[in-house]
Motif scaffolding. Structure first.
Motif, PDB file in Angstrom:
ATOM      1  N   VAL A   1      32.128  45.886  37.089  1.00  0.00           N
ATOM      2  CA  VAL A   1      31.478  45.803  38.253  1.00  0.00           C
ATOM      3  C   VAL A   1      31.382  47.046  38.806  1.00  0.00           C
ATOM      4  O   VAL A   1      30.570  47.789  39.243  1.00  0.00           O
ATOM      5  CB  VAL A   1      31.634  44.503  39.046  1.00  0.00           C
ATOM      6  N   VAL A   2      32.637  47.762  38.940  1.00  0.00           N
ATOM      7  CA  VAL A   2      32.813  49.020  39.385  1.00  0.00           C
ATOM      8  C   VAL A   2      31.890  50.057  38.874  1.00  0.00           C
ATOM      9  O   VAL A   2      31.160  51.063  39.434  1.00  0.00           O
ATOM     10  CB  VAL A   2      34.363  49.368  39.410  1.00  0.00           C
ATOM     11  N   ALA A   3      32.062  50.072  37.346  1.00  0.00           N
ATOM     12  CA  ALA A   3      31.183  50.900  36.588  1.00  0.00           C
ATOM     13  C   ALA A   3      29.564  50.617  36.908  1.00  0.00           C
ATOM     14  O   ALA A   3      29.017  51.683  36.807  1.00  0.00           O
ATOM     15  CB  ALA A   3      31.387  50.716  35.058  1.00  0.00           C
ATOM     16  N   ALA A   4      29.287  49.413  36.850  1.00  0.00           N
ATOM     17  CA  ALA A   4      27.812  49.369  37.226  1.00  0.00           C
ATOM     18  C   ALA A   4      27.321  49.850  38.594  1.00  0.00           C
ATOM     19  O   ALA A   4      26.199  50.172  38.767  1.00  0.00           O
ATOM     20  CB  ALA A   4      27.533  47.746  37.127  1.00  0.00           C
ATOM     21  N   GLU A   5      28.335  49.405  39.557  1.00  0.00           N
ATOM     22  CA  GLU A   5      27.722  49.732  40.963  1.00  0.00           C
ATOM     23  C   GLU A   5      27.655  51.278  41.111  1.00  0.00           C
ATOM     24  O   GLU A   5      26.959  51.873  41.763  1.00  0.00           O
ATOM     25  CB  GLU A   5      28.897  49.240  41.759  1.00  0.00           C
ATOM     26  N   TRP A   6      28.800  52.019  40.377  1.00  0.00           N
ATOM     27  CA  TRP A   6      28.989  53.406  40.219  1.00  0.00           C
ATOM     28  C   TRP A   6      27.574  54.074  39.784  1.00  0.00           C
ATOM     29  O   TRP A   6      26.959  54.913  40.326  1.00  0.00           O
ATOM     30  CB  TRP A   6      30.225  53.986  39.600  1.00  0.00           C
ATOM     31  N   ARG A   7      27.283  53.401  38.670  1.00  0.00           N
ATOM     32  CA  ARG A   7      25.820  54.011  38.041  1.00  0.00           C
ATOM     33  C   ARG A   7      24.731  53.910  38.996  1.00  0.00           C
ATOM     34  O   ARG A   7      23.845  54.869  38.866  1.00  0.00           O
ATOM     35  CB  ARG A   7      25.601  53.274  36.668  1.00  0.00           C
ATOM     36  N   GLN A   8      24.588  52.846  39.658  1.00  0.00           N
ATOM     37  CA  GLN A   8      23.672  52.836  40.656  1.00  0.00           C
ATOM     38  C   GLN A   8      23.812  53.542  41.846  1.00  0.00           C
ATOM     39  O   GLN A   8      22.726  54.164  42.456  1.00  0.00           O
ATOM     40  CB  GLN A   8      23.463  51.274  41.137  1.00  0.00           C
TER      41      GLN A   8
ATOM     42  N   VAL B   1      37.125  50.972  43.344  1.00  0.00           N
ATOM     43  CA  VAL B   1      38.141  50.606  42.673  1.00  0.00           C
ATOM     44  C   VAL B   1      39.172  49.913  43.563  1.00  0.00           C
ATOM     45  O   VAL B   1      39.595  48.670  43.157  1.00  0.00           O
ATOM     46  CB  VAL B   1      38.922  51.935  41.896  1.00  0.00           C
ATOM     47  N   ALA B   2      39.482  50.341  44.680  1.00  0.00           N
ATOM     48  CA  ALA B   2      40.403  49.766  45.409  1.00  0.00           C
ATOM     49  C   ALA B   2      39.773  48.369  45.925  1.00  0.00           C
ATOM     50  O   ALA B   2      40.742  47.632  46.077  1.00  0.00           O
ATOM     51  CB  ALA B   2      40.426  50.634  46.870  1.00  0.00           C
ATOM     52  N   MET B   3      38.747  48.116  46.217  1.00  0.00           N
ATOM     53  CA  MET B   3      37.961  47.095  46.664  1.00  0.00           C
ATOM     54  C   MET B   3      38.238  46.131  45.355  1.00  0.00           C
ATOM     55  O   MET B   3      38.493  44.762  45.452  1.00  0.00           O
ATOM     56  CB  MET B   3      36.508  47.111  46.939  1.00  0.00           C
ATOM     57  N   GLY B   4      38.077  46.380  44.256  1.00  0.00           N
ATOM     58  CA  GLY B   4      38.087  45.846  43.019  1.00  0.00           C
ATOM     59  C   GLY B   4      39.357  45.159  42.859  1.00  0.00           C
ATOM     60  O   GLY B   4      39.862  44.017  42.441  1.00  0.00           O
ATOM     61  N   VAL B   5      40.555  45.766  43.255  1.00  0.00           N
ATOM     62  CA  VAL B   5      41.877  45.638  43.023  1.00  0.00           C
ATOM     63  C   VAL B   5      42.105  44.506  44.096  1.00  0.00           C
ATOM     64  O   VAL B   5      42.919  43.476  43.861  1.00  0.00           O
ATOM     65  CB  VAL B   5      42.919  46.836  43.272  1.00  0.00           C
ATOM     66  N   VAL B   6      41.605  44.810  45.239  1.00  0.00           N
ATOM     67  CA  VAL B   6      41.924  43.820  46.606  1.00  0.00           C
ATOM     68  C   VAL B   6      41.219  42.650  46.558  1.00  0.00           C
ATOM     69  O   VAL B   6      41.687  41.508  46.391  1.00  0.00           O
ATOM     70  CB  VAL B   6      41.813  44.444  47.724  1.00  0.00           C
TER      71      VAL B   6
END
Length: 102
Positions: free
Chosen positions: A38-45, A63-68
């Motif tokens: 999801v991080v990769a997909a959001e970054w691409r957008q 990334v920080a939000m993905g961890v938390v």
């Protein structure tokens, strides 16, 4: 690309493959893999919509939000990141297109 296959970032799996792999992944690692996708997909957008010098901060936030908070938290972060780091003129063009003004 094979028929019926989705193009996804390296390291990510499509939903059908995820269902097959999920039983083999350690319980704690499954959400991390999904959040990474999801991080990769959001970054691409987000990348074309943000200030050029904001990339590092935006990616670190994702990334920080993905961890938390996992993948759901990553998705919820987009509006705040665009509000803080977005390219105003690009965002306005996108909004105008969606509203049929251009």
């Amino acid at each position: 690309m094979a028929a019926g296959r989705l193009s996804v970032p390296a390291g990510c799996v499509v939903a059908a493959e995820w269902r097959q792999l999920e039983p083999l992944i350690e319980p704690d690692a499954g959400e991390a893999v999904l959040a990474g996708c999801v991080v990769a997909a959001e970054w691409r957008q987000l990348e074309p919509l943000i200030e050029p010098d904001a990339g590092e901060a935006v990616l670190a936030g994702l990334v920080a939000m993905g961890v938390v908070d996992g993948s759901a938290g990553v998705r919820r972060l987009r509006p705040a990141l665009l509000a803080r780091y977005g390219l105003g003129e690009v965002l306005q063009e996108v909004e105008d297109r969606h509203a049929g003004r251009r």
